[in-house]
Design an enzyme around this catalytic site. Structure first.
Site, PDB file in Angstrom:
ATOM      1  CB  ALA A  31      30.322  20.544  46.060  1.00 47.59           C
ATOM      2  NE  ARG A  34      25.203  30.077  59.443  1.00 46.23           N
ATOM      3  CZ  ARG A  34      25.829  30.545  60.834  1.00 46.23           C
ATOM      4  NH1 ARG A  34      26.319  30.625  61.755  1.00 46.23           N
ATOM      5  NH2 ARG A  34      24.159  30.622  61.628  1.00 46.23           N
ATOM      6  CB  THR A  66      42.692  33.627  32.991  1.00 51.57           C
ATOM      7  OG1 THR A  66      42.104  34.484  33.453  1.00 51.57           O
ATOM      8  CG2 THR A  66      42.446  33.017  31.256  1.00 51.57           C
ATOM      9  CG  ASP A  95      38.220  34.353  35.158  1.00 48.73           C
ATOM     10  OD1 ASP A  95      38.774  33.776  36.344  1.00 48.73           O
ATOM     11  OD2 ASP A  95      38.534  35.254  35.088  1.00 48.73           O
TER      12      ASP A  95
END
Ligand code: ATP
Length: 323
Positions: free
Chosen positions: A186, A247, A125, A127
């Site tokens: 980030a 955005r 998966t 995830d």
């Protein structure tokens, strides 16, 4: 055991084809017959099962998705549905099944195993929320796709001095968002396990600009309380006061579709092959996973009941490195 079947179920994940190939060729290598079930448990109930030779799985390893197809099948949650599936397998003389998929799939394979049919699960998966495997098939490719998007958005964010929200998949698990956020550099990560209020996200963005950063990227998990849509709405409503807008890019299914990376091809190959070896050793009712880079077998009932925790130390790293 001389005849086994393989299926893929739930969300498709890059690397599933490598696992199918490994199951088929490892079985044939043992002079067994291999069968492929189309469209997961739904094909099992409908009897869409065909024999596969070594050439049927040629040229598939480099392809994303699954050549067997996948489906969501509510009927498999009923005992009558599963009894039909077992009858179809037995009619073809199939004595074992390899089920490649995530949490739902392994809940199904556990239920099948509890009805007495030999099953091996394979951890797959994007995830990475499956108990019993440190990493699951598809995660590496999905992360690399998310990273490519973040890298590109950073370029445009720097040019226009804009903040960007990037939403990644992962259902209720923040793993993909956290890892993509760290490796993508980030400024903040918003995940279900560590929710940030919109004002806290705004603070991070403001502070980033004050420290002279040319961009502010926030990676959000789709399952976070404030996902991209809700954060966006909040930022829109408070645009004047906050002094900037954001955005948004929702990666969604783009994340699933890539050609599998080296890591996913190898993981699919090792887990698929491991599933056949375990059946040959007379084992069943287990999930084949990878822990500390070793193939492991975990009882399916433990897998279904277990919850995979997020590594808190990695969360701390994310906070420190975003400065
Ligand atoms: P992913 O997390 O990548 O989407 P998954 O395997 O968790 O993959 P699901 O859609 O949750 O995907 O489950 C796949 C299938 O497993 C379902 O369509 C259903 O056929 C079967 N399944 C799920 N839950 C159960 C259950 N409780 N009993 C029997 N079968 C189940």
């Amino acid at each position: 055991m001389t005849r086994i079947a393989v299926l893929t179920s739930g969300g498709d994940a890059p690397g599933m084809n490598a696992a199918i190939r490994a199951v088929v060729r490892t079985a044939i290598g043992r002079n067994w017959e291999a069968y492929g079930v189309e469209h997961g448990y739904s094909g099992l109930i409908q009897g869409n099962i065909r024999q596969m030779g070594t050439r049927d799985v040629g040229e598939i390893m480099q392809r994303g998705g699954t050549v067997l197809g996948s489906a969501r099948c509510p009927e498999f949650q009923t005992e009558a549905g599963r009894a039909k599936a077992i009858a179809n397998l037995q009619a073809l003389g199939i004595e074992g099944l390899v089920a490649i998929g995530g949490n739902g799939t392994q809940t199904g394979s556990n239920a099948l195993s509890e009805m007495g049919f030999p099953v091996m699960g394979v951890a797959s998966t994007i995830d990475n929320d499956l108990y019993g495997s440190d990493i699951t098939i598809g995660v590496d490719t999905a992360l690399n796709i998310a990273l490519e998007a973040i890298d590109r958005l950073k370029v445009t964010a720097s040019s226009h001095h804009r903040g960007f929200l990037v939403e990644v998949m992962g259902r209720n698990c923040g793993y993909l968002a956290l890892m993509a956020g760290i490796a993508g550099g980030a400024e903040a990560v918003v995940i279900p396990e560590h929710d940030l209020e919109p004002e806290a996200v705004a603070d991070v963005i403001r502070q980033s600009y004050e420290r002279g950063k040319p961009h502010a990227i926030v990676v959000v998990a789709e399952g976070a309380r404030y996902n991209a849509e809700r954060l966006n709405r909040y930022f829109d409503e408070h645009k004047e006061r906050l002094g900037f807008d954001l955005r948004t890019t929702v990666l969604g299914y783009v994340q699933r579709g890539g050609a599998p990376t080296y890591a996913d091809r190898m993981l699919g190959t090792r887990l698929g092959s491991g599933a056949v070896d375990a059946l040959a050793a007379g084992r069943s009712g287990l999930l084949v996973g990878m822990r500390k880079n070793e193939i492991t077998l975990t009882p399916l009932e433990e897998v279904v009941a277990g919850k995979k925790p997020l590594d808190e130390s990695i969360l701390r790293i994310a906070g420190i490195l975003a400065q």
